[in-house]
Design an enzyme around this catalytic site. Structure first.
Site, mmCIF file in Angstrom:
data_model
loop_
_atom_site.group_PDB
_atom_site.id
_atom_site.type_symbol
_atom_site.label_atom_id
_atom_site.label_comp_id
_atom_site.label_asym_id
_atom_site.label_seq_id
_atom_site.Cartn_x
_atom_site.Cartn_y
_atom_site.Cartn_z
ATOM 1 N N TYR A 50 -11.000 0.000 -11.109
ATOM 2 C CA TYR A 50 -11.940 -0.373 -11.542
ATOM 3 C C TYR A 50 -13.128 -0.611 -12.513
ATOM 4 O O TYR A 50 -14.524 -0.872 -12.491
ATOM 5 C CB TYR A 50 -12.904 -0.022 -10.074
ATOM 6 C CG TYR A 50 -12.313 0.364 -9.086
ATOM 7 C CD1 TYR A 50 -10.877 0.847 -8.403
ATOM 8 C CD2 TYR A 50 -12.819 -0.547 -7.740
ATOM 9 C CE1 TYR A 50 -10.873 0.602 -7.041
ATOM 10 C CE2 TYR A 50 -12.554 -1.159 -6.672
ATOM 11 C CZ TYR A 50 -11.417 0.128 -6.110
ATOM 12 O OH TYR A 50 -11.002 -0.192 -5.112
ATOM 13 N N LYS B 8 -0.126 8.779 -5.928
ATOM 14 C CA LYS B 8 1.323 8.108 -6.258
ATOM 15 C C LYS B 8 1.969 8.617 -7.887
ATOM 16 O O LYS B 8 2.427 7.416 -8.606
ATOM 17 C CB LYS B 8 1.124 6.194 -6.019
ATOM 18 C CG LYS B 8 2.591 5.625 -6.007
ATOM 19 C CD LYS B 8 2.754 4.973 -4.847
ATOM 20 C CE LYS B 8 3.897 4.425 -4.882
ATOM 21 N NZ LYS B 8 5.082 5.063 -3.354
ATOM 22 N N ASP C 208 1.658 5.930 0.019
ATOM 23 C CA ASP C 208 2.658 4.898 1.421
ATOM 24 C C ASP C 208 2.823 5.404 2.508
ATOM 25 O O ASP C 208 2.801 5.024 4.055
ATOM 26 C CB ASP C 208 3.428 4.023 0.605
ATOM 27 C CG ASP C 208 4.746 5.354 -0.319
ATOM 28 O OD1 ASP C 208 3.935 5.954 -0.963
ATOM 29 O OD2 ASP C 208 6.202 4.918 -0.852
ATOM 30 N N ASP D 1 -10.385 3.662 -1.257
ATOM 31 C CA ASP D 1 -10.979 2.108 -0.633
ATOM 32 C C ASP D 1 -9.461 1.639 0.484
ATOM 33 O O ASP D 1 -10.077 0.766 1.268
ATOM 34 C CB ASP D 1 -10.926 1.205 -1.692
ATOM 35 C CG ASP D 1 -11.332 0.098 -1.935
ATOM 36 O OD1 ASP D 1 -12.113 -0.562 -1.148
ATOM 37 O OD2 ASP D 1 -11.737 -1.173 -2.850
#
Ligand code: NAI
Length: 333
Positions: free
Chosen positions: A123, A170, A203, A227
């Site tokens: 962002y 991740k 995931d 988000d």
């Protein structure tokens, strides 16, 4: 009496902020609104989607309620939402996900909180082209912001009698950025031996949330994963029309629903005001007006039992107006 900045915003924003204003009036909540304009509407008047007067108003009042603001896709001005969070250093995005009675038959007792780092990650908006066919984005993760959000999440857990914090990452692929984020959360977790700590790759976390949402309590994420997961989690309790949020900094807090400006239903009179009303309950709690917060929360919980007055996103037959009127009729003033 508290003065609170009110940004009606774009799309359905003015329709749902008006509901909050009317309900606070009926509730006799000790709030006076300072209304300022940001978003697409502000561009025509002020030549910018985020006039300086908006930032000044929030800095002065320290608390704001904000309607959603449209961000053009793939072109145009930078997100006003992201700029506000960055400029006011609203580093923690707090998104409680709590079932309402009788709304959802898939899951009945979801009660978790997503805490999203709110100032960095992708962002930062650092993007560039190497050549006509190749584009790059820079992902920024700092120790300072990661430690700060970790402390916020564990403090929140301890202060709200929550038992567990799950860090989402991740770091198997983004070894350096998510690796740093995770290392910071781990280090902070050691100061909170009373809170269980676990880690999940994003995931797997998405699947776990859909299958077993009741296993989770406080979830702490870098900006992008937070988000995405918060929209997913909103779906678990019946949709975006129910999911509230708050952007919190050291001294300033801006309350807003998780959802956007919903251009597909703007002006139809069917926007669900509950997400913004629940954000307003959070605002009242933040101001330590627990009594008013409880009254509003209870009226919302009782109102949703009547299918006839619910908005179509909740498979109801009502409108923004019918839902608002029902909530007002249930306020114990
Ligand atoms: P959205 O959240 O506006 O809408 C997604 C779907 O949910 C639509 O079908 C919409 O009708 C429905 N929905 C959302 N809120 C609802 C409500 N209160 N009642 C009933 N149905 C509701 O997401 P979308 O369409 O991806 O984004 C639209 C615009 O909003 C974009 O410009 C986006 O950048 C902006 N946005 C702004 C946010 C903010 O101001 N914090 C957050 C998310 C998106």
């Amino acid at each position: 009496m508290y003065k609170v900045t009110l940004i009606p915003g774009d799309g359905i924003g003015p329709e749902i902020t008006q509901v909050v204003v009317e309900i606070f009036d009926k509730l006799k909540a000790p709030i006076s609104w300072e209304i300022v304009e940001a978003g697409a509407g502000a561009i025509k008047k002020y030549g910018t989607p985020l006039p300086e007067t908006v930032l000044e108003s929030i800095k002065r009042n320290k608390v704001a309620l904000k309607g959603p603001i449209t961000t053009p896709v793939g072109e145009g001005f930078r997100s006003v939402n992201v700029t506000l969070r960055e400029k006011l250093d609203l580093y923690a995005n707090l998104r409680p996900v709590k079932s309402l009675p009788e709304i959802n038959d898939k899951f009945e007792n979801i009660d978790l909180v997503i805490i999203r780092e709110n100032t960095e990650c992708l962002y930062k908006g650092i993007e560039y082209k190497i050549d006509e066919d190749t584009a790059c984005a820079v992902r920024v993760v700092t120790k300072k912001a990661s430690e700060r959000i970790a402390r916020f999440a564990f403090d929140y857990a301890r202060n709200h009698n929550r038992r567990k914090v799950t860090a989402v990452h991740k770091a198997n692929i983004q070894k350096i950025t998510d690796g740093l984020f995770l290392q910071c959360i781990r280090e902070v977790s050691e100061y909170f031996p009373d809170i269980e700590y676990e880690e999940k790759i994003v995931d797997n976390m998405s699947m776990q949330l859909v299958l077993n949402p009741e296993k989770f309590d406080v979830i702490v994420c870098p900006n992008l994963y937070g988000d995405i997961l918060s929209d997913l989690a909103a779906g678990l309790i019946g949709g975006l029309g129910l999911a509230p949020g708050a952007n919190i900094g050291e001294e300033i807090a801006v309350f807003e629903a998780v959802h956007g400006s919903a251009p597909d239903i703007t002006g139809k009179g069917i926007a669900n005001p509950i997400a913004l009303l629940r954000s307003s309950v959070m605002l009242l709690e933040y101001l330590k007006e627990e009594n008013f917060a409880k009254k509003l929360e209870l009226a919302i919980e009782n109102a949703v039992a009547d299918k006839n007055i619910l908005t179509p996103d909740l498979n109801g037959y009502g409108t923004t107006e019918s839902l608002k009127n029902k909530i007002i009729s249930l306020l114990k003033i």
